[in-house]
Design a protein around this motif. Structure first.
Motif, short mmCIF file in Angstrom:
data_model
loop_
_atom_site.label_atom_id
_atom_site.label_comp_id
_atom_site.label_asym_id
_atom_site.label_seq_id
_atom_site.Cartn_x
_atom_site.Cartn_y
_atom_site.Cartn_z
N TRP A 298 -1.96 23.21 21.24
CA TRP A 298 -1.85 24.57 21.79
C TRP A 298 -2.04 25.60 20.68
CZ3 TRP A 298 -0.13 26.95 26.51
CH2 TRP A 298 0.29 28.28 26.37
N ARG A 299 -1.37 25.39 19.58
CA ARG A 299 -1.43 26.36 18.49
C ARG A 299 -2.83 26.42 17.88
NH1 ARG A 299 3.98 27.43 15.32
NH2 ARG A 299 3.58 29.60 14.78
N LEU A 300 -3.43 25.27 17.66
CA LEU A 300 -4.74 25.22 17.02
C LEU A 300 -5.86 25.66 17.97
CD1 LEU A 300 -4.28 21.83 15.16
CD2 LEU A 300 -4.10 24.14 14.19
N ALA A 301 -5.60 25.65 19.27
CA ALA A 301 -6.62 26.02 20.25
C ALA A 301 -7.11 27.45 20.06
CB ALA A 301 -6.09 25.84 21.67
N SER A 302 -6.27 28.30 19.51
CA SER A 302 -6.69 29.69 19.32
C SER A 302 -7.89 29.79 18.39
CB SER A 302 -5.53 30.53 18.79
OG SER A 302 -5.10 30.06 17.53
N LEU A 303 -8.05 28.83 17.49
CA LEU A 303 -9.19 28.86 16.58
C LEU A 303 -10.49 28.55 17.33
CD1 LEU A 303 -7.65 27.11 13.46
CD2 LEU A 303 -8.16 29.53 13.76
N GLY A 304 -10.41 27.67 18.32
CA GLY A 304 -11.59 27.42 19.13
C GLY A 304 -12.02 28.65 19.90
N ARG A 305 -11.03 29.39 20.41
CA ARG A 305 -11.35 30.64 21.12
C ARG A 305 -11.96 31.66 20.16
NH1 ARG A 305 -12.91 30.98 24.73
NH2 ARG A 305 -12.13 32.95 25.51
N ALA A 306 -11.40 31.78 18.96
CA ALA A 306 -11.96 32.71 17.97
C ALA A 306 -13.38 32.33 17.61
CB ALA A 306 -11.07 32.74 16.73
N ALA A 307 -13.63 31.03 17.43
CA ALA A 307 -14.96 30.57 17.06
C ALA A 307 -15.99 30.87 18.14
CB ALA A 307 -14.93 29.07 16.76
N SER A 308 -15.57 30.76 19.40
CA SER A 308 -16.48 31.04 20.49
C SER A 308 -16.93 32.49 20.47
CB SER A 308 -15.81 30.71 21.83
OG SER A 308 -16.66 31.04 22.91
N TRP A 309 -15.99 33.40 20.30
CA TRP A 309 -16.36 34.82 20.21
C TRP A 309 -17.25 35.08 19.00
CZ3 TRP A 309 -16.08 38.48 23.76
CH2 TRP A 309 -15.21 38.29 24.84
N GLY A 310 -16.96 34.41 17.92
CA GLY A 310 -17.80 34.59 16.74
C GLY A 310 -19.22 34.11 16.95
N ARG A 311 -19.39 33.01 17.70
CA ARG A 311 -20.73 32.52 17.99
C ARG A 311 -21.50 33.48 18.88
NH1 ARG A 311 -17.99 27.79 19.07
NH2 ARG A 311 -18.34 28.03 21.31
N MET A 312 -20.83 34.01 19.89
CA MET A 312 -21.50 34.88 20.84
C MET A 312 -21.87 36.23 20.24
SD MET A 312 -21.89 33.09 23.51
CE MET A 312 -21.20 31.73 24.45
N PHE A 313 -21.05 36.70 19.33
CA PHE A 313 -21.27 38.00 18.72
C PHE A 313 -21.23 37.88 17.21
CE2 PHE A 313 -19.28 38.66 22.84
CZ PHE A 313 -20.09 39.61 23.41
N PRO A 314 -22.24 37.26 16.61
CA PRO A 314 -22.22 37.06 15.15
C PRO A 314 -22.51 38.36 14.43
CG PRO A 314 -24.29 36.29 16.06
CD PRO A 314 -23.45 36.71 17.23
N ALA A 315 -21.46 39.06 14.04
CA ALA A 315 -21.64 40.36 13.39
C ALA A 315 -20.66 40.51 12.24
CB ALA A 315 -21.43 41.49 14.40
N PRO A 316 -20.80 39.68 11.17
CA PRO A 316 -19.91 39.84 10.02
C PRO A 316 -19.98 41.25 9.47
CG PRO A 316 -21.19 37.82 9.84
CD PRO A 316 -21.76 38.59 11.00
N GLY A 317 -18.82 41.78 9.15
CA GLY A 317 -18.78 43.12 8.58
C GLY A 317 -18.76 44.24 9.60
N ALA A 318 -18.68 43.89 10.88
CA ALA A 318 -18.69 44.91 11.92
C ALA A 318 -17.42 44.79 12.74
CB ALA A 318 -19.91 44.75 12.83
N PRO A 319 -16.33 45.41 12.30
CA PRO A 319 -15.05 45.21 12.98
C PRO A 319 -15.02 45.70 14.41
CG PRO A 319 -14.88 46.92 11.29
CD PRO A 319 -16.21 46.25 11.09
#
Length: 340
Positions: A298-319
């Protein structure tokens, strides 16, 4: 309009993103996709019988076709996803072959371009619940069915990663955490420092979770009540695999429990956990270890959710980018104690 003509006008729903520009706004891309979809309809003996409804989001396009012919009067759906989720089409086809009783089987896929043509799956579980025709016991049935499917998919883990499904196995999670933290500009300095301090514990959680001995499988990673159909009492069909991962199967409970908890209250987590774990018993793993594994996953699952958003919107440096803000939200979730 003459008798027999089809109204092919479109209504377009852009949701909360009225100004978002997607490839669908390119007439050549749109024409190519619709030509493919209508050709596949014809191959199945289907014909359009009404206007099209388009649901446009930055992460997907859904086109609802009203059809007649061999499929009756039920709609058929075309789905297109961005390159980061293009694996979904091939995965949907694979799941239809491996676990046909549990998933929505596509009518056609174009795996390289991430296109699917999907039949209607009946009422969404959310619609059933909204009408007062579903209970928490139905959610328990749903997670049991989902766990049975995950167990059946264990032998296909490597084939799924071969289709491009992202991997987030416990031993890979610390590296995923490092990447997400380094690339996310939406976290302030204090948040970043707090997460960096959490890393040693995260490594321990991953090692402990792996040691329990539950094999890796498919994690839907966004299993809420709008991501499954309930065509009949006790029957559930799972779909929408754009956020999917190959990793610890128990991570799927994070979103499912929160979806049910919003509707049914604080007694949900333990009930769904216990129902979900029933198919996992009998493999020689103690019940207490399985429950502990749920808390860790459960705790580690949040990283999978974060990674998904990062894949869909790859915008390093754009908060301000949607991906950065949403990924930061899920990274902060690492500090939240599991409710079970």
């Amino acid at each position: 309009m003459r008798r027999g003509d089809v109204d092919r006008t479109e209504t377009v729903d852009r949701g909360r993103f009225p100004d978002a520009r997607t490839p669908w706004d390119d007439p050549d891309v749109r024409s190519e996709a619709l030509d493919w979809a209508t050709g596949q309809l014809a191959a199945h003996g289907l014909r359009e019988s009404g206007h099209r409804q388009v649901r446009l989001r930055p992460w997907s396009v859904l086109v609802r076709f009203s059809v007649g012919g061999g499929h009756g009067d039920r709609p058929v759906w075309f789905k297109a996803v961005p390159p980061a989720a293009a694996f979904e089409a091939g995965l949907a086809a694979g799941l239809a072959a491996w676990v046909p009783d549990h998933v929505l089987a596509p009518l056609a896929v174009e795996a390289e371009r991430g296109w699917c043509l999907l039949p209607d799956g009946g009422p969404l579980f959310r619609q059933v619940l909204d009408k007062g025709a579903g209970t928490l016991a139905d959610w328990e049935d749903a997670v049991r069915s989902y766990a049975v499917m995950q167990r059946a998919l264990v032998p296909y883990a490597e084939r799924m990663t071969g289709l491009g499904v992202p991997s987030a196995r416990p031993y890979e999670v610390p590296g995923l955490f490092d990447t997400l933290l380094a690339e996310n500009a939406a976290l302030d300095r204090e948040e970043r420092t707090a997460l960096e301090a959490l890393r040693p514990r995260l490594v321990e959680w991953c090692a402990e979770l792996a040691a329990v001995g539950v094999a890796d499988s498919l994690d839907h990673a966004d299993l809420h009540d709008g991501q499954l159909f309930r065509p009949a009492a006790g029957r559930f069909t799972f779909f929408d695999w754009g956020d999917a991962l190959v990793g610890h199967p128990f991570s799927s409970l994070l979103v499912a429990v929160r979806s049910a908890e919003d509707r049914f209250g604080p007694h949900v987590p333990t009930r769904l956990r216990d129902a979900y774990l029933e198919p996992w018993t009998g493999d020689g793993i103690a019940a207490g270890d399985l429950r502990r594994a749920v808390s860790l996953a459960w705790r580690l699952a949040s990283l999978g959710r974060a990674a998904s958003w990062g894949r869909m919107f790859p915008a390093p440096g754009a908060p301000a980018a949607p991906g950065g803000a949403e990924a930061a939200h899920w990274l902060r979730e690492l500090h939240t104690e599991p409710p079970m």
